[in-house]
Design a protein around this motif. Structure first.
Motif, PDB file in Angstrom:
ATOM      1  N   GLU A 154       0.812  -1.200   0.000  1.00 50.31           N
ATOM      2  CA  GLU A 154       0.000   0.000   0.000  1.00 50.31           C
ATOM      3  C   GLU A 154       0.853   1.260   0.000  1.00 50.31           C
ATOM      4  O   GLU A 154       0.343   2.367   0.129  1.00 50.31           O
ATOM      5  N   ASN A 209     -11.379  -6.224 -13.487  1.00 48.16           N
ATOM      6  CA  ASN A 209     -10.274  -6.338 -12.532  1.00 48.16           C
ATOM      7  C   ASN A 209      -9.307  -7.449 -12.939  1.00 48.16           C
ATOM      8  O   ASN A 209      -8.084  -7.266 -12.933  1.00 48.16           O
ATOM      9  N   LYS A 236      -0.583  -0.416  -9.130  1.00 50.41           N
ATOM     10  CA  LYS A 236      -1.227   0.756  -8.533  1.00 50.41           C
ATOM     11  C   LYS A 236      -0.956   2.014  -9.346  1.00 50.41           C
ATOM     12  O   LYS A 236      -1.830   2.871  -9.506  1.00 50.41           O
ATOM     13  N   LEU A 239      -3.196   1.995 -12.356  1.00 48.06           N
ATOM     14  CA  LEU A 239      -4.570   2.412 -12.063  1.00 48.06           C
ATOM     15  C   LEU A 239      -4.697   3.932 -12.101  1.00 48.06           C
ATOM     16  O   LEU A 239      -5.673   4.469 -12.629  1.00 48.06           O
ATOM     17  N   LYS A 245     -10.197   2.105 -11.048  1.00 47.85           N
ATOM     18  CA  LYS A 245     -10.090   1.817  -9.625  1.00 47.85           C
ATOM     19  C   LYS A 245     -10.444   0.357  -9.368  1.00 47.85           C
ATOM     20  O   LYS A 245     -11.169  -0.263 -10.149  1.00 47.85           O
ATOM     21  N   VAL A 246      -9.916  -0.155  -8.274  1.00 45.50           N
ATOM     22  CA  VAL A 246     -10.268  -1.502  -7.823  1.00 45.50           C
ATOM     23  C   VAL A 246     -10.676  -1.398  -6.366  1.00 45.50           C
ATOM     24  O   VAL A 246      -9.914  -0.876  -5.533  1.00 45.50           O
ATOM     25  N   LEU A 249      -8.374  -2.608  -2.745  1.00 43.93           N
ATOM     26  CA  LEU A 249      -7.167  -2.902  -3.516  1.00 43.93           C
ATOM     27  C   LEU A 249      -6.153  -3.783  -2.778  1.00 43.93           C
ATOM     28  O   LEU A 249      -5.617  -4.720  -3.378  1.00 43.93           O
ATOM     29  N   PHE A 252      -7.283  -7.254  -3.003  1.00 42.90           N
ATOM     30  CA  PHE A 252      -7.225  -7.736  -4.384  1.00 42.90           C
ATOM     31  C   PHE A 252      -5.795  -8.107  -4.761  1.00 42.90           C
ATOM     32  O   PHE A 252      -5.567  -9.135  -5.407  1.00 42.90           O
ATOM     33  N   LEU A 253      -4.821  -7.287  -4.359  1.00 38.75           N
ATOM     34  CA  LEU A 253      -3.425  -7.573  -4.693  1.00 38.75           C
ATOM     35  C   LEU A 253      -2.924  -8.861  -4.050  1.00 38.75           C
ATOM     36  O   LEU A 253      -2.026  -9.513  -4.562  1.00 38.75           O
ATOM     37  N   TYR A 256      -5.389 -11.701  -6.295  1.00 35.97           N
ATOM     38  CA  TYR A 256      -5.803 -11.536  -7.697  1.00 35.97           C
ATOM     39  C   TYR A 256      -5.609 -12.803  -8.526  1.00 35.97           C
ATOM     40  O   TYR A 256      -6.355 -13.044  -9.489  1.00 35.97           O
TER      41      TYR A 256
END
Length: 278
Positions: A154, A209, A236, A239, A245-246, A249, A252-253, A256
């Motif tokens: 992040e 996504n 990121k 995006l 956007k996801v 996030l 998701f990372l 995925y």
């Protein structure tokens, strides 16, 4: 459709534009810079607007978002003139007629002003776009690369997505154009370098996504991004660049690769057997 020579001079004097398509495309300062319309304007409209309107467009360039400016530049480089050769392979019957008509118009001296004004106006817009991009991302303002941390997905992305892309033929934009072509060949239906139209309750279209993650991951593994960045950092930053956007996030990372669409689209890209970028 066959009488352009009778009124093209009047159209130019009035500061209007010319298109060979049957459908008209009203151009205002607002609609011109709308990225959803810009590709059609670039491909199919002769930019014969007058100097006063050009000045309004140039002034508005400074108000565009970075992602819109990059897309406009990409399209202007792709379409330095209306109806550029070669004709697109997927051209429909109407567009084929337009290309035929355009080849005939080029032979007549009556249309020299139309062609020259189209080129001049496109060059002026491209110059304004390049200046704005340079002002937003001056070389001296780019921070030093940061060593990626695999335990902090992040963390803030310090530099632009284009700075992460390894250039082909001298520019990162050419790399992205190549990636977009491969995405299309793989049958991935999304335009991944433009903002996707959100659906019910402001959600991403179904499968987007996984398509985004599969594309960035595949080309990440093939060496199309600078090695000092992790996949999470590249994704990121992508995006931000694409305007997509996801939701959730970080989660998701982490997961995925369990997305069914990710695996489906990743396999489609693998089937193309794209060479690594050396």
């Amino acid at each position: 459709m066959g009488n352009y020579d009778e009124y093209v001079s009047q159209v130019i004097r009035a500061g209007n534009c010319v298109t060979l398509l049957r459908e008209s495309y009203p151009i205002t300062v607002q609609s011109f810079w709308n990225i959803n319309h810009f590709e059609k304007f670039a491909q199919s409209v002769f930019w014969t607007f007058n100097k006063s309107f050009l000045l309004k467009l140039l002034d508005r360039a400074g108000a565009q978002k970075p992602i819109e400016l990059h897309r406009c530049r990409e399209l202007l480089e792709q379409y330095p003139v209306a109806y550029p050769e070669p004709m697109p392979e997927d051209a429909d019957d109407e567009l084929k007629v337009c290309y035929l008509k355009n080849s005939n118009l080029k032979k007549s001296p009556k249309f020299r002003t139309m062609y020259s004004l189209d080129v001049e106006n496109r060059k002026s817009i491209l110059e304004a776009v390049n200046k704005r991009i340079a002002a937003l991302f001056p070389p001296s303002s780019a921070p030093d690369p940061v060593i990626p941390s695999p335990v902090e997905p992040e963390s803030t992305i310090p530099i632009s997505f284009l700075s992460m892309v390894r250039p082909m033929n001298g520019t990162p934009e050419e790399t992205l154009r190549f990636i977009a072509e491969q995405v299309d060949k793989a049958g991935i239906r999304f335009a991944l370098f433009s903002p996707a139209e959100r659906i019910y309750k402001n959600k991403n279209p179904y499968g987007l996504n996984g398509a985004m993650a599969a594309t960035i991951r595949y080309f990440f593994e093939r060496g199309y991004f600078n090695k000092e960045y992790s996949f999470a950092e590249v994704f990121k930053s992508y995006l931000v660049y694409s305007g997509n956007k996801v939701g959730k996030l970080p989660s998701f990372l982490e997961n995925y690769q369990e997305d069914g669409h990710f695996q489906k689209y990743f396999d489609k890209l693998k089937d193309l057997k794209i060479s690594k970028l050396q």
